[in-house]
Design an enzyme around this catalytic site. Structure first.
Site, PDB file in Angstrom:
ATOM      1  N   VAL A 226       0.863  -1.186   0.000  1.00 13.53           N
ATOM      2  CA  VAL A 226       0.000   0.000   0.000  1.00 13.53           C
ATOM      3  C   VAL A 226       0.896   1.230   0.000  1.00 13.53           C
ATOM      4  CG1 VAL A 226      -1.761   1.304   1.253  1.00 13.53           C
ATOM      5  CG2 VAL A 226      -1.810  -1.211   1.281  1.00 13.53           C
TER       6      VAL A 226
ATOM      7  N   ASP B 212      -8.404  12.010  -0.085  1.00 11.83           N
ATOM      8  CA  ASP B 212      -7.837  13.319   0.261  1.00 11.83           C
ATOM      9  C   ASP B 212      -7.570  13.322   1.763  1.00 11.83           C
ATOM     10  OD1 ASP B 212      -7.139  15.935   0.738  1.00 11.83           O
ATOM     11  OD2 ASP B 212      -8.793  16.811  -0.408  1.00 11.83           O
TER      12      ASP B 212
ATOM     13  N   ASN C 130       4.006   7.729   2.451  1.00 12.03           N
ATOM     14  CA  ASN C 130       4.742   8.719   1.671  1.00 12.03           C
ATOM     15  C   ASN C 130       4.070  10.085   1.643  1.00 12.03           C
ATOM     16  OD1 ASN C 130       6.568   9.688  -0.650  1.00 12.03           O
ATOM     17  ND2 ASN C 130       4.531   9.763  -1.576  1.00 12.03           N
TER      18      ASN C 130
ATOM     19  N   TYR D 282       6.435  22.203  10.023  1.00 12.75           N
ATOM     20  CA  TYR D 282       6.854  21.035   9.235  1.00 12.75           C
ATOM     21  C   TYR D 282       7.968  20.279   9.944  1.00 12.75           C
ATOM     22  CZ  TYR D 282       9.079  18.375   5.489  1.00 12.75           C
ATOM     23  OH  TYR D 282       9.637  17.371   4.732  1.00 12.75           O
TER      24      TYR D 282
ATOM     25  N   LYS E   2       7.800  16.305  11.311  1.00 10.20           N
ATOM     26  CA  LYS E   2       8.707  15.234  10.892  1.00 10.20           C
ATOM     27  C   LYS E   2       9.508  14.686  12.071  1.00 10.20           C
ATOM     28  CE  LYS E   2       7.798  14.916   6.484  1.00 10.20           C
ATOM     29  NZ  LYS E   2       7.313  13.658   5.882  1.00 10.20           N
TER      30      LYS E   2
ATOM     31  N   VAL F 179      14.854  16.359  -2.673  1.00 11.68           N
ATOM     32  CA  VAL F 179      14.653  15.514  -3.845  1.00 11.68           C
ATOM     33  C   VAL F 179      13.841  16.341  -4.832  1.00 11.68           C
ATOM     34  CG1 VAL F 179      13.630  13.371  -4.715  1.00 11.68           C
ATOM     35  CG2 VAL F 179      14.655  13.421  -2.429  1.00 11.68           C
TER      36      VAL F 179
ATOM     37  N   SER G 254      10.963  17.438  -6.707  1.00 10.96           N
ATOM     38  CA  SER G 254       9.548  17.089  -6.544  1.00 10.96           C
ATOM     39  C   SER G 254       8.718  18.357  -6.523  1.00 10.96           C
ATOM     40  CB  SER G 254       9.331  16.319  -5.234  1.00 10.96           C
ATOM     41  OG  SER G 254       9.580  17.167  -4.120  1.00 10.96           O
TER      42      SER G 254
END
Length: 341
Positions: A63, A117, A144, A218, A222, A251, A253
């Site tokens: 998943v 969502d 992710n 943020y 994390k 990265v 993105s």
């Protein structure tokens, strides 16, 4: 060295202190050397992890959240390439359907899609996820999905909706999705008498590794995932489920807003390849349990910071502050120019 210490002083207390300092120095140097050797072995000597132990090519399912674009799309594609069926979870159904068709055609595995969502935190969506995987032998979960600030911003000026979305997406949704999926993984592993292992990967960040001014919400979200994932690892490892936090620097993105890759900023394909190659290995996160910093440049950055200024130091905090103030200034100037145009 021992003779030098003996010649310095006849005082027993002084000698004891000097011998203690010497032993501590030898210990620190030895652990540094062993950690560096382990990092190099993880990156370039040990073979890639064989995903057969997680049920690849045995009818098992993975998943993946945030699966429609970027890193999530690469997780889905590369896990399918290894022989895992995939459940694709993301907000935009049309993107998921297109990706599912591509994966089924190219890798000859089965897929399921779920438009979800996570920012809405709707109980019906979690129920839909449970229904989607109800009859599937799931062995892998990739947490992710995530969100950062639109641009670096002082905490006191952070928009309330942005703050709420970051916590909901990065933390609340991650935990609730794991509560839905992890029992299926535990059941699958138990039903096979632990001949197949389970795996839960959760995306961390250098923002969680290093307290980051101007990304305070943020960064905190994390850092929370670091402690939560490590605690969960302790709970589930005895049940045959490996739980790892995956730390990355930048990265290319949509979230990072970086389009061009470089030695220190990989594209999603290269980054995910490094993650899946090094599952179960700390690589750059040598000092941390249940954690990996798998991409080579990020690994050396992580290792270097830990073994120099330290992640919680004033120096690291000040450098982060200066960098993100500069990024904010440039972003505001760019927005002002675009507004004039």
């Amino acid at each position: 060295m021992l003779r030098l210490i003996d010649s310095i002083s006849d005082n027993c207390t002084v000698k004891t202190a000097l011998y203690g300092a010497l032993l501590l120095g030898v210990y620190k140097l030895t652990t540094f050397a062993l950690s560096l050797v382990s990092l190099v072995l993880d990156l370039w000597v040990l073979p890639p992890v064989n995903f057969a132990k997680y049920g690849a090519k045995k009818g098992k399912w993975a998943v993946i959240t945030g699966a429609s674009d970027g890193i999530g799309k690469e997780y889905a594609t590369q896990l399918a390439a290894k022989g895992l069926n995939v459940v694709l979870v993301s907000r935009t159904e049309s993107k998921l359907v297109a990706l599912a068709e591509e994966i089924e055609s190219k890798y000859k595995v089965s897929t399921k899609v779920l438009a979800f969502d996570v920012s809405l935190d709707a109980e019906s969506s979690y129920e839909d996820l449970a229904a989607t995987i109800a009859d599937l032998p799931v062995t892998v979960l990739v947490n992710n999905v995530g969100q950062s600030h639109s641009i670096p911003v002082p905490f006191l000026e952070t928009d309330e909706k942005e703050l709420r979305n970051i916590i909901t997406i990065n933390n609340t949704a991650t935990l609730k999705i794991t509560q839905v999926v992890a029992p299926k993984i535990v059941h699958t592993v138990a039903s096979e008498k632990k001949k197949t292992r389970g795996l839960i990967l959760t995306m961390g960040s250098f923002g969680g590794l290093l307290p980051t001014p101007y990304l305070a919400t943020y960064s905190g979200s994390k850092a929370f995932l670091q402690s939560w994932s490590n605690a969960l690892s302790g709970e589930l490892q005895p049940q045959g489920v490996d739980v790892e936090l995956v730390i990355s620097y930048l990265v290319t993105s949509a979230m990072s807003k970086i389009r061009r890759s470089s030695a220190s900023i990989p594209n999603p394909k290269a980054f995910v390849k490094s993650v899946l190659r090094n599952v179960g290995r700390r690589v750059g996160a040598q000092e941390r349990f249940g954690t990996t910093t798998p991409y080579w440049a990020h690994a050396f950055m992580h290792f270097g910071i830990v073994n120099s200024v330290g992640v919680y130091s004033k120096i690291a905090n000040s450098l982060n502050l200066g960098m993100h103030k500069s990024i904010r200034s440039r972003a505001l100037k760019k927005a002002a120019r675009q507004k004039k145009d």
